[in-house]
Scaffold this motif. Sequence first.
Motif, mmCIF file in Angstrom:
data_model
loop_
_atom_site.group_PDB
_atom_site.id
_atom_site.type_symbol
_atom_site.label_atom_id
_atom_site.label_comp_id
_atom_site.label_asym_id
_atom_site.label_seq_id
_atom_site.Cartn_x
_atom_site.Cartn_y
_atom_site.Cartn_z
ATOM 1 N N PHE A 146 -1.403 -0.817 -11.324
ATOM 2 C CA PHE A 146 -1.324 -0.590 -10.614
ATOM 3 C C PHE A 146 -0.486 0.994 -10.323
ATOM 4 N N PHE A 147 -1.858 1.589 -9.947
ATOM 5 C CA PHE A 147 -1.327 3.217 -9.484
ATOM 6 C C PHE A 147 -1.552 3.252 -8.484
ATOM 7 N N ALA A 148 -2.301 2.587 -7.185
ATOM 8 C CA ALA A 148 -2.121 2.943 -5.812
ATOM 9 C C ALA A 148 -1.765 3.411 -5.381
ATOM 10 N N TYR A 149 -0.157 2.718 -4.839
ATOM 11 C CA TYR A 149 0.344 3.849 -4.283
ATOM 12 C C TYR A 149 1.667 3.997 -5.244
ATOM 13 N N THR A 176 4.845 -0.372 -16.655
ATOM 14 C CA THR A 176 3.771 0.570 -17.476
ATOM 15 C C THR A 176 3.604 1.818 -18.824
ATOM 16 N N ASP A 177 3.103 1.922 -19.587
ATOM 17 C CA ASP A 177 3.154 3.069 -20.807
ATOM 18 C C ASP A 177 1.863 4.003 -20.699
ATOM 19 N N ILE A 178 1.799 4.302 -21.852
ATOM 20 C CA ILE A 178 0.821 5.499 -22.134
ATOM 21 C C ILE A 178 -0.954 4.451 -22.776
ATOM 22 N N ASN A 179 -0.464 3.372 -23.265
ATOM 23 C CA ASN A 179 -1.976 2.730 -23.280
ATOM 24 C C ASN A 179 -2.767 2.324 -22.386
ATOM 25 N N HIS A 180 -1.894 1.795 -21.109
ATOM 26 C CA HIS A 180 -2.078 1.715 -19.757
ATOM 27 C C HIS A 180 -2.739 2.164 -19.183
ATOM 28 N N VAL A 181 -1.890 3.692 -19.349
ATOM 29 C CA VAL A 181 -3.113 5.305 -18.236
ATOM 30 C C VAL A 181 -4.229 4.990 -19.493
ATOM 31 N N SER A 182 -4.648 5.042 -20.549
ATOM 32 C CA SER A 182 -5.234 6.053 -21.194
ATOM 33 C C SER A 182 -6.477 4.360 -20.688
ATOM 34 N N ALA A 183 -6.234 3.018 -20.599
ATOM 35 C CA ALA A 183 -7.055 2.553 -20.323
ATOM 36 C C ALA A 183 -7.663 2.666 -19.083
ATOM 37 N N ALA A 184 -6.924 2.985 -17.940
ATOM 38 C CA ALA A 184 -7.484 2.933 -17.029
ATOM 39 C C ALA A 184 -8.247 3.850 -16.437
ATOM 40 N N TRP A 185 -8.696 5.311 -17.630
ATOM 41 C CA TRP A 185 -9.235 6.193 -17.530
ATOM 42 C C TRP A 185 -9.919 5.953 -18.198
ATOM 43 N N LYS A 186 -10.387 5.148 -19.333
ATOM 44 C CA LYS A 186 -11.826 4.872 -19.244
ATOM 45 C C LYS A 186 -13.223 3.866 -18.647
ATOM 46 N N VAL A 187 -11.490 3.131 -17.489
ATOM 47 C CA VAL A 187 -12.723 2.288 -16.433
ATOM 48 C C VAL A 187 -12.957 3.107 -15.658
#
Length: 515
Positions: free
Chosen positions: A95-98, A480-491
């Motif tokens: 969840f990165f929306a708000y 949230t950790d760095i892996n979620h951030v990396s995966a989100a950018w890939k999406v």
Amino acid sequence: MGSVDNLTQKLASQFPQNTLEPEEFRRQGHLMIDFLADYYRKVENYPVRSQVSPGYLREILPESAPYNPESLETILQDVQTKIIPGITHWQSPNFFAYFPSSGSTAGFLGEMLSTGFNVVGFNWMVSPAATELENVVTDWFGKMLQLPKSFLFSGGGGGVLQGTTCEAVLCTVVAARDKNLRKHGMDNIGKLVVYCSDQTHSALHKAAKIAGIDPKNFRTIETTKSSNFKLCPKRLESAILHDLQNGLIPMYLCATVGTTSSTTVDPLPALTEVAKKYELWVHVDAAYAGSACICPEFRQYLDGVENADSFSLNAHKWFLTTLDCCCLWVKNPSDLIKSLSTYPEFLKNNASETNKVVDYKDWQIMLSRRFRALKLWFVLRSYGVGQLREFIRGHVGMAKYFEGLVAMDNRFEVVAPRLFSMVCFRIKPSAMIGKNDEKEVNEINRKLLESVNDSGRIYVSHTVLGGVYVIRFAIGGTLTDINHVSAAWKVVQDHAGVLLEEDTFMSKKLVEILS
């Protein structure tokens, strides 16, 4: 006596079953904790944004409440199959929306204890601990933020835990309104003016409406990209002077530390100097970014708060305290009390009449209030200042990492400076063939946002800055950790690639047709 006992037993049998029997509470409580623990364990497996259609729930629930009791096990099964599909999962690590609604074990357990005690702490007498703990934790928190002593109980000011920023802002607007009307006369309410920027949260607009400020006297001062969308002190002063020349009464300024759209920080020292010159009430809204200012490297953003009248932040956003918990500090509590106090006969008591206690009913809109201080106390004690700082720094570091990923892909650009843990970015015009018109660029980015969110894999939101449609990527979830951030950018990259390929194909087709 026997006849009385017999009558008592007869009457007892006619009364309802005990709905708070300790052992049954213990059994069901364990079931609920297990249910929530399992939910958190698998929360990232759910689509982040709910995929249901409007009205879905009415179609699958009965038309009326059950006549006979149902078991907790049956109810929880319906939660799993009927309610969870309709939840957007704010606690998902994707969840990165708000701005976050960060949770924690300490915050949750403090909330549980508060709910379990179920006190209604409107004044000191009805639960002294609820009032006094709130006095203590708001002073603790204020000291962590290095707020001036004038904002603390120990310095003549004080803090109160409201539900949300909307409530805190409304209380301060009402206090500022009444302070001005006492000075200028009650019949001059139509002359009072409120000032903010076009980046100020809409909570202020709502508060001004509720407080009876003439909508024509609500001044929204335009910001510019060249100033990173900060409220300009010169423009503020110009607006104030124009209103004075027209016989109006400048009343209230809201400055922001960490705006919703881009997390920019208004220049507090210069703004408060202008406001002081014309006797405006200054409120500093730091709902999101205020928590970061417990870190020495971010405390600079509060410079100038010493000249403000009130200051607020949401501990339920980025401080692990769970919704709802807005911390409001004021220099002169009497300003709130004069506007919000009521003292009917049924609330009169010796403690209140000594003026030696705080009655928080007079610091807020509502009469009843929850024991919010418990969960903030739990958080402060369970994690300590050091761990809370590292929690915030971790998210800021992840945002810096995400910003770097955006910068390395020449199809994208960062639109506004990153100050905290949110990155504003978009597909840039040069990535699109023949798309020089800003409306077309905005449309591609809008499609990207919807495509990403429809996937259910992550959830992001948007804003518009200076006419530019921007995607907001806000990091702050507890899980949230760095892996979620990396995966989100890939999406984001994958969905952008598909959109740009389609756009290129359509542009070439159009050229062929026109040629």
